[in-house]
Enzyme design. Structure first.
Site, mmCIF file in Angstrom:
data_model
loop_
_atom_site.group_PDB
_atom_site.id
_atom_site.type_symbol
_atom_site.label_atom_id
_atom_site.label_comp_id
_atom_site.label_asym_id
_atom_site.label_seq_id
_atom_site.Cartn_x
_atom_site.Cartn_y
_atom_site.Cartn_z
ATOM 1 C CG ASN A 17 -1.999 1.318 1.461
ATOM 2 O OD1 ASN A 17 -2.125 2.257 0.799
ATOM 3 N ND2 ASN A 17 -2.371 1.855 2.625
ATOM 4 C CE LYS B 124 -0.397 3.213 5.005
ATOM 5 N NZ LYS B 124 -0.513 2.992 6.236
ATOM 6 C CG HIS C 237 -5.663 1.995 5.110
ATOM 7 N ND1 HIS C 237 -5.003 3.032 6.563
ATOM 8 C CD2 HIS C 237 -4.533 1.526 5.284
ATOM 9 C CE1 HIS C 237 -4.192 2.761 6.580
ATOM 10 N NE2 HIS C 237 -3.390 1.451 6.096
ATOM 11 C CD GLU D 15 -2.649 5.303 6.873
ATOM 12 O OE1 GLU D 15 -2.810 5.568 5.118
ATOM 13 O OE2 GLU D 15 -1.657 5.205 7.443
ATOM 14 C CD GLU E 216 -3.028 -2.431 7.658
ATOM 15 O OE1 GLU E 216 -1.721 -2.993 7.113
ATOM 16 O OE2 GLU E 216 -3.983 -1.161 7.106
ATOM 17 N N GLY F 70 2.868 2.674 10.498
ATOM 18 C CA GLY F 70 3.921 4.045 10.624
ATOM 19 C C GLY F 70 4.787 4.005 11.479
ATOM 20 C CB SER G 44 5.590 -1.961 11.780
ATOM 21 O OG SER G 44 5.292 -0.072 12.105
HETATM 22 P P1 13P Z 1 3.179 0.849 7.991
HETATM 23 O O1 13P Z 1 3.738 -0.451 7.246
HETATM 24 O O2 13P Z 1 4.199 2.433 7.149
HETATM 25 O O3 13P Z 1 3.354 0.753 8.952
HETATM 26 O O4 13P Z 1 1.871 0.760 7.096
HETATM 27 C C1 13P Z 1 0.659 -0.551 6.970
HETATM 28 C C2 13P Z 1 -0.377 0.384 6.293
HETATM 29 O O5 13P Z 1 -1.135 0.750 6.886
HETATM 30 C C3 13P Z 1 -0.548 -1.019 5.157
HETATM 31 O O6 13P Z 1 -2.178 -0.714 4.811
#
Ligand code: 13P
Length: 251
Positions: free
Chosen positions: A10, A12, A97, A99, A167, A173, A213
């Site tokens: 992903n 983003k 997601h 976010e 997640e 992140g 992560s």
């Molecule tokens: P990270 O791998 O940067 O922690 O992000 C995970 C994520 O949100 C994947 O959709």
């Protein structure tokens, strides 16, 4: 029951068209040998979907979008619909997601409608669920993911091709991965919830990715858990070598 490992990157809101096509060209070479063992997809931003689809032609890497609108067309300024994503070569859509939930007001009800739009367009959803740190500390993790899974899947007939991604919000992140034990506990619970809705046979086929992560050095441990069937990778999917290391951890 064997579930083929599925790793999705992903991206983003990262990568210009030039950067995106360069990344997948490099990735193609690095992951061509895992063809049958691991399924791989990348989710670039909307602007890069079509050029990335072209750059992935005849490869074993599939294309995913990061969200879509619930309607096929109409007066929804700034939005992109599922049939549009199908047209540019997507196979998957990441939905719900954290976010999107946190910054764009997405709820279980909107996720449910977007899944319907996705399926109608001939695409498959990767449905994200996960608790915040506050919810985990209040011992509400299983309750939260149960509500999210039930809300997302409400009204759908059993579909073993749907993918769920667990997640934990506090692991995204942050460099703080859930331990393999913490993740496995939630994955097993999600499979139980799916079993309650769709029966054990389907639940045994649905793939559940872990996200938060994931890196080359923790992927093997996470992917080795019985109910972890792949990974949804953010930061580490932005460099071909880092992403390939995760894919190869299982291959
Ligand atoms: P990270 O791998 O940067 O922690 O992000 C995970 C994520 O949100 C994947 O959709």
């Amino acid at each position: 029951m064997s579930r083929r490992c599925f790793v999705t990157g992903n991206w983003k809101m990262n990568k210009t068209v030039a950067e995106a096509t360069a990344l997948v060209r490099e990735l193609r070479g690095l992951v061509s040998m895992v063809r049958d063992r691991v399924e791989v997809a990348v989710a670039p931003p909307f602007t890069a979907l079509y050029p990335v689809a072209k750059a992935l032609e005849d490869s074993n890497i599939a294309l995913a979008a990061q969200t879509c609108h619930a309607e096929p067309s109409g007066a929804f300024t700034g939005e992109v619909s599922a049939p549009m994503l199908k047209e540019v070569g997507c196979s998957w859509v990441i939905l719900g997601h954290s976010e999107r939930r946190q910054f764009f007001g997405e709820t279980d009800a909107t996720v449910n409608r977007k899944i319907a739009a996705t399926v109608k367009a001939g695409l498959l959803p990767i449905i994200c669920v996960g608790e915040t740190l506050q919810e985990r500390e209040a011992n509400k993790t299983l309750e939260v993911v149960t509500t999210q899974v039930k809300g997302a899947l409400a009204g759908f007939a059993a579909n073993p091709a749907f993918v769920i991604a667990y997640e934990p919000v506090w692991a995204i992140g942050t460099g703080k991965t859930a331990t393999s034990r913490q993740a496995q506990e939630v994955h097993a619970h999600i499979r139980q919830v799916v079993g309650g809705l769709w029966g054990q046979d389907t639940a045994a086929q649905v793939r559940i990715q872990y996200g938060g992560s994931v890196k080359g050095d923790n992927a093997a441990e996470l992917l080795g858990q019985p109910d972890i069937d792949g990974a949804l990778v953010g930061g580490a999917s932005l460099k071909a070598a880092d992403f390939a290391a995760i894919i190869k951890a299982r291959a």
